[in-house]
Design a protein around this motif. Structure first.
Motif, mmCIF file in Angstrom:
data_model
loop_
_atom_site.group_PDB
_atom_site.id
_atom_site.type_symbol
_atom_site.label_atom_id
_atom_site.label_comp_id
_atom_site.label_asym_id
_atom_site.label_seq_id
_atom_site.Cartn_x
_atom_site.Cartn_y
_atom_site.Cartn_z
ATOM 1 N N THR A 22 -3.485 -0.249 -4.425
ATOM 2 C CA THR A 22 -3.153 -0.930 -3.186
ATOM 3 C C THR A 22 -2.654 -0.271 -2.099
ATOM 4 N N LEU A 23 -1.653 0.831 -2.491
ATOM 5 C CA LEU A 23 -0.818 1.504 -1.568
ATOM 6 C C LEU A 23 -1.998 2.199 -1.091
ATOM 7 N N ILE A 24 -2.781 2.749 -1.636
ATOM 8 C CA ILE A 24 -3.020 4.132 -1.223
ATOM 9 C C ILE A 24 -4.423 3.579 0.101
ATOM 10 N N SER A 25 -4.944 2.720 -0.291
ATOM 11 C CA SER A 25 -5.446 1.249 0.666
ATOM 12 C C SER A 25 -4.858 1.563 1.586
ATOM 13 N N HIS A 26 -3.882 1.328 1.983
ATOM 14 C CA HIS A 26 -3.041 0.739 2.924
ATOM 15 C C HIS A 26 -2.883 2.717 3.860
ATOM 16 N N LEU A 27 -2.608 3.311 2.802
ATOM 17 C CA LEU A 27 -2.624 4.629 3.336
ATOM 18 C C LEU A 27 -3.269 5.240 4.567
ATOM 19 N N ILE A 28 -4.368 4.914 3.843
ATOM 20 C CA ILE A 28 -6.280 4.994 4.316
ATOM 21 C C ILE A 28 -6.972 4.231 5.477
ATOM 22 N N ARG A 29 -5.881 3.291 6.132
ATOM 23 C CA ARG A 29 -5.826 2.550 6.893
ATOM 24 C C ARG A 29 -4.928 3.297 7.708
ATOM 25 N N HIS A 30 -3.866 3.207 7.423
ATOM 26 C CA HIS A 30 -2.712 3.844 8.012
ATOM 27 C C HIS A 30 -2.476 5.331 8.087
ATOM 28 N N ALA A 31 -3.218 5.938 8.336
ATOM 29 C CA ALA A 31 -3.705 7.892 8.098
ATOM 30 C C ALA A 31 -2.989 8.217 9.041
ATOM 31 N N ALA A 37 -7.668 12.673 1.843
ATOM 32 C CA ALA A 37 -8.932 12.531 0.719
ATOM 33 C C ALA A 37 -8.095 12.286 -0.492
ATOM 34 N N VAL A 38 -8.881 11.466 -1.407
ATOM 35 C CA VAL A 38 -8.387 10.643 -2.652
ATOM 36 C C VAL A 38 -9.559 11.247 -2.954
ATOM 37 N N VAL A 39 -8.422 11.521 -5.100
ATOM 38 C CA VAL A 39 -9.128 11.431 -5.802
ATOM 39 C C VAL A 39 -8.675 10.306 -6.923
ATOM 40 N N VAL A 40 -9.355 9.729 -7.619
ATOM 41 C CA VAL A 40 -8.795 8.863 -8.402
ATOM 42 C C VAL A 40 -9.118 8.582 -10.149
ATOM 43 N N LEU A 100 -4.322 12.822 -1.553
ATOM 44 C CA LEU A 100 -3.595 11.872 -2.313
ATOM 45 C C LEU A 100 -4.920 11.884 -4.263
ATOM 46 N N ILE A 101 -3.819 11.834 -4.585
ATOM 47 C CA ILE A 101 -4.251 11.387 -6.362
ATOM 48 C C ILE A 101 -3.671 10.010 -7.275
ATOM 49 N N GLU A 102 -4.609 9.817 -7.166
ATOM 50 C CA GLU A 102 -3.886 8.580 -8.075
ATOM 51 C C GLU A 102 -4.298 8.365 -9.399
ATOM 52 N N THR A 103 -3.146 8.891 -10.307
ATOM 53 C CA THR A 103 -3.557 9.055 -11.774
ATOM 54 C C THR A 103 -3.504 7.372 -12.627
ATOM 55 N N SER A 104 -3.926 8.374 -13.932
ATOM 56 C CA SER A 104 -4.148 6.724 -14.573
ATOM 57 C C SER A 104 -3.130 6.273 -14.562
ATOM 58 N N ALA A 215 6.190 -3.930 -0.128
ATOM 59 C CA ALA A 215 5.991 -5.159 -0.127
ATOM 60 C C ALA A 215 3.529 -4.720 0.438
ATOM 61 N N GLU A 216 3.086 -5.055 -0.814
ATOM 62 C CA GLU A 216 1.352 -4.967 -0.110
ATOM 63 C C GLU A 216 0.783 -4.190 0.170
ATOM 64 N N GLY A 217 2.183 -2.610 -0.398
ATOM 65 C CA GLY A 217 1.521 -1.680 -0.641
ATOM 66 C C GLY A 217 1.820 -0.841 0.944
ATOM 67 N N ALA A 218 2.104 -1.684 1.876
ATOM 68 C CA ALA A 218 2.732 -1.552 3.183
ATOM 69 C C ALA A 218 3.475 -0.427 3.137
ATOM 70 N N ALA A 219 3.415 0.834 2.521
ATOM 71 C CA ALA A 219 4.273 1.743 3.150
ATOM 72 C C ALA A 219 4.126 2.718 4.251
ATOM 73 N N ASP A 220 5.466 2.952 5.343
ATOM 74 C CA ASP A 220 4.691 3.664 6.842
ATOM 75 C C ASP A 220 5.354 5.017 5.553
ATOM 76 N N PRO A 221 3.431 6.389 6.258
ATOM 77 C CA PRO A 221 3.251 7.314 5.369
ATOM 78 C C PRO A 221 4.581 8.368 6.274
ATOM 79 N N ARG A 222 5.493 7.993 7.288
ATOM 80 C CA ARG A 222 6.369 8.615 7.554
ATOM 81 C C ARG A 222 7.292 8.860 7.166
#
Length: 345
Positions: A22-31, A37-40, A100-104, A215-222
């Motif tokens: 959810t966090l990475i999805s938010h960052l993708i939309r608010h880059a 680039a993302v590694v899952v 961004l690397i999303e680890t297991s 909340a719901e992954g909505a982190a400020d990239p800054r």
């Protein structure tokens, strides 16, 4: 002139279901104009997280920039998977501004940090920061950070106990490696739970790190990108239960994939998943299923007995309306035949 600046990499770690995707999805939309680039790194054979992220790809992070590694923990397959993947991303034109690397959810972050010292990539990338996501409700309940005094009392009473539970070790190692802790599911924990979770994290972490509620992954990239931690140069300050070992394994956990035909009632499926958590110790269930009469695919995400499901996208033309769920449990409690029987009942 070639760009000789190192590409920053953010490692997103955290226990199962803490909200990494959810966090990475938010960052993708608010880059903010960054080329991402993302590694899952998915645990098991069913790549749900990669599929979710690719569905929200945008021009600054196209689907080709999202790579899924589903062959096990990347810190265990550095030469075969991780290094070639990073080299491929660095060769993209245009080159990513941030990876961004999303680890297991089961991964130990420290061995991954050590991989950044490999000569093939050492001069080209840097670990901007390690973000550890923690489920506030679970932490407040003491599931993954046992009370040290109680633990010592238990050790004294039972000489056969010589280490923390596997879940606690994963949680503690992720905190120990973090440059920032993101506290999720605060709405479920409540004010008292959030305060308790903060106290547990502060007591468990070997060094003081910022704790940010999310909340719901909505982190400020800054806030969470651009930490400039250079964590690969700071490994000694990030202790691990596995320090001194040549490698690490995830033999404490196992997964099984369950194919499913069309279902009639999502609520009934959710009840079966809750039963698996309560009666059979299943930690995590995720995947997608087809619901009879519905044109949309149903995405299922469960952490213990907490089950979420929502329709995420239409079934594509020619795509088989076949469902698959992956279940993860501690190895000694994983019973594939029982899990299949319960889900397919």
């Amino acid at each position: 002139m070639p760009d000789l600046a190192k590409v920053p990499v953010t490692i997103v770690t955290g226990f199962l279901g803490a909200g990494k995707t959810t966090l990475i999805s938010h960052l993708i939309r608010h880059a903010g104009g960054r080329r991402l680039a993302v590694v899952v790194n998915e645990f098991g054979t069913l790549g749900v997280d990669g599929d979710i992220l690719k569905s929200c790809a945008i021009p600054d992070c196209p689907a080709d920039n999202i790579v899924e590694l589903a062959n096990g923990c990347i810190c265990c397959t550095v030469a075969d998977d991780f290094i070639p993947t990073v080299e491929r991303l660095l060769a993209l034109d245009p080159r990513p501004d941030h990876i961004l690397i999303e680890t297991s959810g089961l991964a130990l972050p420290k061995p991954l940090l050590k991989a950044f010292d490999w000569p093939a990539i050492r001069s080209r990338i840097t670990v901007d920061g390690v973000l550890a996501l923690a489920d506030a409700e679970a932490v407040a309940a003491g599931r993954f950070a046992p009370d040290l005094a109680a633990l010592e009392a238990q050790r004294a009473a039972d000489p056969g106990i010589d280490h923390e539970t596997p879940l606690a070790e994963v949680f503690e190692d992720q905190l120990a490696c973090a440059d920032m802790v993101l506290l999720t599911k605060g709405d479920l924990a409540g004010a008292a739970g959030l305060a308790q979770a903060r106290a547990v994290i502060a007591q468990t972490s070997p060094r003081a790190v910022p704790i940010v509620e999310l909340a719901e992954g909505a982190a400020d990239p800054r806030v969470i990108l651009g930490l400039n931690a250079a964590a690969e140069d700071d490994i000694a300050a990030r202790p691990s239960h596995h320090d001194g070992a040549d490698d690490h394994e995830h033999d404490d956990f196992a997964s099984t994939v369950v194919p499913l035909g069309e279902i009639a009632d999502p609520a009934e499926l959710a009840a079966r998943i809750e039963r698996l958590a309560r009666e059979h110790g299943v930690l995590r269930v995720k995947g997608h299923v087809a619901v009879a009469g519905k044109p949309m695919r149903l995405l299922v995400q469960a952490v213990g007995a907490r089950v979420r499901h929502q329709y995420d996208r239409p079934w594509r033309p020619g795509e088989p309306r076949a469902g698959q769920l992956v279940a993860i449990a501690e190895r000694e409690r994983l019973e594939p035949q029982t899990i299949r029987a319960v889900l397919a009942a």
